[in-house]
Design a protein around this motif. Sequence first.
Motif, PDB file in Angstrom:
ATOM      1  N   THR A  52       9.163  -3.132  12.054  1.00 27.16           N
ATOM      2  CA  THR A  52       8.155  -3.185  11.554  1.00 27.16           C
ATOM      3  C   THR A  52       6.888  -3.670  11.518  1.00 27.16           C
ATOM      4  N   MET A  53       5.949  -3.002  11.436  1.00 29.40           N
ATOM      5  CA  MET A  53       4.613  -3.536  11.651  1.00 29.40           C
ATOM      6  C   MET A  53       4.073  -3.527  10.610  1.00 29.40           C
ATOM      7  N   LEU A  54       3.808  -5.513  10.180  1.00 28.87           N
ATOM      8  CA  LEU A  54       3.341  -5.700   8.950  1.00 28.87           C
ATOM      9  C   LEU A  54       1.426  -6.084   9.436  1.00 28.87           C
ATOM     10  N   GLU A  55       1.082  -4.971   8.559  1.00 25.62           N
ATOM     11  CA  GLU A  55      -0.895  -6.104   8.559  1.00 25.62           C
ATOM     12  C   GLU A  55      -1.046  -5.996   7.238  1.00 25.62           C
ATOM     13  N   MET A  56      -2.539  -6.056   6.982  1.00 25.25           N
ATOM     14  CA  MET A  56      -3.255  -6.645   6.025  1.00 25.25           C
ATOM     15  C   MET A  56      -3.191  -4.923   4.902  1.00 25.25           C
ATOM     16  N   SER A  57      -3.968  -4.071   5.110  1.00 24.54           N
ATOM     17  CA  SER A  57      -4.246  -2.963   4.483  1.00 24.54           C
ATOM     18  C   SER A  57      -3.689  -1.793   5.283  1.00 24.54           C
ATOM     19  N   PRO A  58      -3.537  -1.043   5.119  1.00 23.45           N
ATOM     20  CA  PRO A  58      -3.005   0.567   5.350  1.00 23.45           C
ATOM     21  C   PRO A  58      -3.570   0.779   6.674  1.00 23.45           C
ATOM     22  N   GLU A  59      -4.823   0.926   6.818  1.00 24.90           N
ATOM     23  CA  GLU A  59      -5.879   1.138   7.773  1.00 24.90           C
ATOM     24  C   GLU A  59      -5.516   0.365   8.452  1.00 24.90           C
ATOM     25  N   ALA A  60      -5.288  -1.085   8.644  1.00 29.40           N
ATOM     26  CA  ALA A  60      -4.745  -2.061   9.614  1.00 29.40           C
ATOM     27  C   ALA A  60      -3.838  -1.710  10.527  1.00 29.40           C
ATOM     28  N   ALA A  61      -3.409  -1.454   9.553  1.00 31.27           N
ATOM     29  CA  ALA A  61      -1.582  -1.140   9.783  1.00 31.27           C
ATOM     30  C   ALA A  61      -1.915   0.430  11.024  1.00 31.27           C
ATOM     31  N   GLU A  62      -2.627   0.844  10.117  1.00 26.92           N
ATOM     32  CA  GLU A  62      -2.825   2.416  11.538  1.00 26.92           C
ATOM     33  C   GLU A  62      -3.024   2.102  13.150  1.00 26.92           C
ATOM     34  N   ALA A  63      -4.609   1.424  12.408  1.00 27.29           N
ATOM     35  CA  ALA A  63      -5.010   1.201  13.869  1.00 27.29           C
ATOM     36  C   ALA A  63      -3.791   0.148  14.803  1.00 27.29           C
ATOM     37  N   ALA A  64      -3.176  -0.702  14.287  1.00 22.76           N
ATOM     38  CA  ALA A  64      -2.100  -1.054  14.894  1.00 22.76           C
ATOM     39  C   ALA A  64      -1.146  -0.582  15.896  1.00 22.76           C
ATOM     40  N   THR A 108       3.589  -1.419   7.487  1.00 20.87           N
ATOM     41  CA  THR A 108       4.136  -2.051   6.334  1.00 20.87           C
ATOM     42  C   THR A 108       3.182  -3.195   5.726  1.00 20.87           C
ATOM     43  N   THR A 109       2.698  -2.747   4.599  1.00 21.41           N
ATOM     44  CA  THR A 109       1.736  -3.973   3.785  1.00 21.41           C
ATOM     45  C   THR A 109       3.095  -5.018   3.572  1.00 21.41           C
ATOM     46  N   SER A 110       4.112  -5.080   3.254  1.00 22.25           N
ATOM     47  CA  SER A 110       4.054  -5.551   1.725  1.00 22.25           C
ATOM     48  C   SER A 110       5.449  -6.653   2.974  1.00 22.25           C
ATOM     49  N   TYR A 111       5.351  -7.784   2.365  1.00 18.53           N
ATOM     50  CA  TYR A 111       6.836  -8.795   2.801  1.00 18.53           C
ATOM     51  C   TYR A 111       7.635  -8.207   3.122  1.00 18.53           C
ATOM     52  N   ASP A 112       8.087  -7.311   1.858  1.00 20.56           N
ATOM     53  CA  ASP A 112       9.584  -7.197   0.943  1.00 20.56           C
ATOM     54  C   ASP A 112      10.156  -6.292   2.147  1.00 20.56           C
ATOM     55  N   ASP A 113       9.028  -5.613   2.662  1.00 15.70           N
ATOM     56  CA  ASP A 113       9.863  -4.356   3.780  1.00 15.70           C
ATOM     57  C   ASP A 113      10.232  -5.296   5.200  1.00 15.70           C
ATOM     58  N   LEU A 114      10.037  -6.776   5.558  1.00 14.01           N
ATOM     59  CA  LEU A 114      10.782  -7.230   6.392  1.00 14.01           C
ATOM     60  C   LEU A 114      11.641  -7.970   5.586  1.00 14.01           C
ATOM     61  N   SER A 115      12.665  -7.801   5.189  1.00 14.84           N
ATOM     62  CA  SER A 115      13.466  -8.817   3.881  1.00 14.84           C
ATOM     63  C   SER A 115      14.990  -8.830   4.762  1.00 14.84           C
ATOM     64  N   GLN A 116      15.348  -7.771   5.448  1.00 11.35           N
ATOM     65  CA  GLN A 116      16.298  -7.437   6.361  1.00 11.35           C
ATOM     66  C   GLN A 116      16.343  -7.393   7.742  1.00 11.35           C
ATOM     67  N   VAL A 117      15.021  -7.797   8.437  1.00 11.15           N
ATOM     68  CA  VAL A 117      14.494  -7.807   9.792  1.00 11.15           C
ATOM     69  C   VAL A 117      15.523  -9.094  10.472  1.00 11.15           C
ATOM     70  N   ASP A 118      16.213  -8.980  11.687  1.00 12.70           N
ATOM     71  CA  ASP A 118      16.579 -10.201  12.822  1.00 12.70           C
ATOM     72  C   ASP A 118      16.026 -10.951  12.847  1.00 12.70           C
ATOM     73  N   LEU A 119      14.895 -10.248  13.486  1.00 16.63           N
ATOM     74  CA  LEU A 119      14.680 -11.977  13.605  1.00 16.63           C
ATOM     75  C   LEU A 119      12.167 -11.100  13.513  1.00 16.63           C
ATOM     76  N   VAL A 120      11.604 -11.868  13.435  1.00 14.63           N
ATOM     77  CA  VAL A 120      10.301 -11.636  13.224  1.00 14.63           C
ATOM     78  C   VAL A 120       8.982 -12.652  13.901  1.00 14.63           C
ATOM     79  N   ILE A 121       8.321 -12.089  14.156  1.00 17.03           N
ATOM     80  CA  ILE A 121       7.710 -12.167  15.347  1.00 17.03           C
ATOM     81  C   ILE A 121       6.001 -12.425  14.668  1.00 17.03           C
ATOM     82  N   GLU A 122       5.150 -14.018  14.304  1.00 12.84           N
ATOM     83  CA  GLU A 122       3.412 -13.458  13.428  1.00 12.84           C
ATOM     84  C   GLU A 122       2.699 -14.437  14.863  1.00 12.84           C
ATOM     85  N   ALA A 123       2.221 -12.859  14.520  1.00 10.06           N
ATOM     86  CA  ALA A 123       1.036 -13.067  15.582  1.00 10.06           C
ATOM     87  C   ALA A 123      -0.766 -12.548  15.241  1.00 10.06           C
ATOM     88  N   VAL A 124      -0.726 -13.679  14.588  1.00  7.34           N
ATOM     89  CA  VAL A 124      -1.781 -13.013  13.431  1.00  7.34           C
ATOM     90  C   VAL A 124      -2.822 -14.366  13.864  1.00  7.34           C
TER      91      VAL A 124
END
Length: 697
Positions: free
Chosen positions: A315-327, A360-376
């Motif tokens: 699940t790739m979280l970005e700050m906006s839908p456009e940024a997510a699509e670019a990712a 996604t642009t919402s942190y709530d969508d990370l509520s069930q992941v086993d591990l998160v890697i932030e690369a901000v």
Amino acid sequence: MTDAITYELMGDIAILAANNPPVNALGYDVRIGLVQGIERAEQDGARAVLIYGEGATFFAGADIREFGLPPKEPFLPDVCTRIESSPLIVVSALHGTALGGGLEIALGSHYRIAVPSARMGLPEVLIGVMPGAGGTQRLPRLVGIDKSLDIITSGRQIGAGEALELGIIDRVQDGAPREIGLAYARELLDMGAPRRAISEMPAPAPVDFDALYDATLKKSRGQLAPAVAVRGVQASVELPFAEGMKRERELFRELMETDQRQGMIHAFFAERQVGKLPELKGVAPRPLADIGVIGGGTMGAGIATSALLSGLNVTMLEMSPEAAEAAKGRIAGNLSGALKRGKISQAKFDDLTEKALSLTTSYDDLSQVDLVIEAVYEDMEVKKKVFTQLDAVCKPGAVLASNTSYLNIDEIAAMTSRPGDVIGLHFFSPAHVMKLLEIVVADKTAPEVTATGFALGKRMGKVSVRAGVCDGFIGNRILSIYRTAADHMILDGATPYQIDAALEEFGFAMGPYAVGDLAGLDIGWAVRKRKRAEGLPEGARDFTYADKLCEGGNFGQKTGKGYYDYAAGARARVPNPDVIPFIEADRAALGITPRDFTSDEIVRRYMASMVNESAKVVGEGIARRPLDVDVTLLYGYGFPRYRGGPLKWADMVGLPGLLADIREWAETDPNFWQPAPLLEQLVAEGRTFDDLNKESA
Ligand code: T1G
């Protein structure tokens, strides 16, 4: 007979099965077992012999652990020749990885069959030697000069399909090696197939071996083995077989004596040892199926790509839908490389980008992941905000990882209610290509979280190294020191171009200034500004030429100019004429009269600074063992593999001489050249870095 080779007579077929886990290496017991097995089959009146491996693989080569020890008869080439000279029909049935001496045993047999998944090759050059049991004499007779040199000088593995096409094997058949081997031997006997000794086949026609030797030496950038192997193949053309075998043995023994063989064997075992940490013995990693990646820039997209290719949902979280699509576009771009190279099918590509990856642009969508890697963005305040939100939404037990390249993981962990779940996973750009992963263990990181980091790294096909918390962890901390040593030499009279040339002659693929241009000079510029803001140590030699280069917008290849001018292309290596005047202005401002540097002095100073800082990193426990530093520099910083890594190199050149140099240079620059306590201790005790590796094994 020995347990390593069991003997069974089934009718008129004798069966020799290898039982020497984990890879049926051709150690002494196996070799003597094969010779005794052939003799017994001949005494028993058998008509054929089947050789195959139990367990994971056919013989995966000579036993590398015997290297450097006095060789014990029967020598492997004699075993191969004994097999070949048998009057019986000898069949080898291959599975797993028939490598080096393993393939040479098969080439000494008269017929070869393999299961479809079998892989084979002569990878000896990858550990600093060359085929030494007939590979350079038999393979050319079987497939010709070009194909045999491609296989021998590259050390690459080939699949059963390609081997069949080339004629290295006679048949590919599904089934258990023993069964398909027996059936094939039976068929050969029933059809009255002749013995077929490769040594009795005609040698290929001669080619210009001197030109081939020179071209191979140039291509392997100072590594000897591939070029020496060319001379082995040359002997197969110019000498009768028996003489050719003797020549091969001479050349093999010469390579066995080289530092390069020592360095590459060290690298082979170090990259396997580095993942074995006493603190993780018996510690189970947490489950890994779904991960989150925050930030879809170059690093985040690379990490997501690597995770997707290893079968994880992302699940790739970005700050906006456009940024997510670019990712997503960056990830698709990375994956299209794998698609083009045939590593994944179109269907797989679609599945990865449309099903396994979600945006996604919402942190709530990370509520069930086993591990998160932030690369901000590499800013502590930004990271703290991210981890505060992760702490609020992620399920209990989720691992919270930062990809930061230098920020303090303890400080980041302190922003959460679960510091035990926080760890650093420092990937190297491009993250889906570079194999090095620094697993940064903070004060409170729980052992099973560290184990989970190593499990993720293994799943991604990374070489993971445990690092402690400090500025730059292992690799970047050492890099900043040897880069500074280079900068000091520039202030004192060397040029960036001399330094690059000297280090490329030493074996680096690229010198430090060419590397800077490739990575982007703005990265180093930001580090220099940060360190100046934090306050440079007393007596530090600061300089401005590199900043002036950046202030002019010259960041290297990405802007067309850096230390080099890229108008004529990256390979042209045209110096940027603006650079020397900036350097001369610095020297004038600092009242320095430039002096000459030889390549030897450049390498000596550069390497001494690398070894000294590496010794500090080990002494402080940031790296667990010297081999951990070697693996880091080999896999993340282009250190030449045939030198084994900086600390293996130091052991081979001699620690006392290095320490003496450092002490001499400390007289004029005590701030930069402070001898590492561990280096002083080892020299005082007459020990080496390898002694430390052995103590911690
Ligand atoms: N000798 C001794 N030990 C070996 C070994 C070898 N050849 N190959 C692997 N091991 C150990 C390895 O150290 C590890 O040990 C364990 O086996 C599992 O290995 C005359 C002279 C076969 C593809 O270069 O490429 O023949 O850590 O973790 O990922 O011409 O091992 O468990 O204690 O790598 O499944 C030529 C080298 C020798 C093959 C399996 N052969 N090995 O990979 O397991 S030179 C090679 C490999 C030669 C002749 C010349 C891989 C593998 P531990 P692993 P893997």
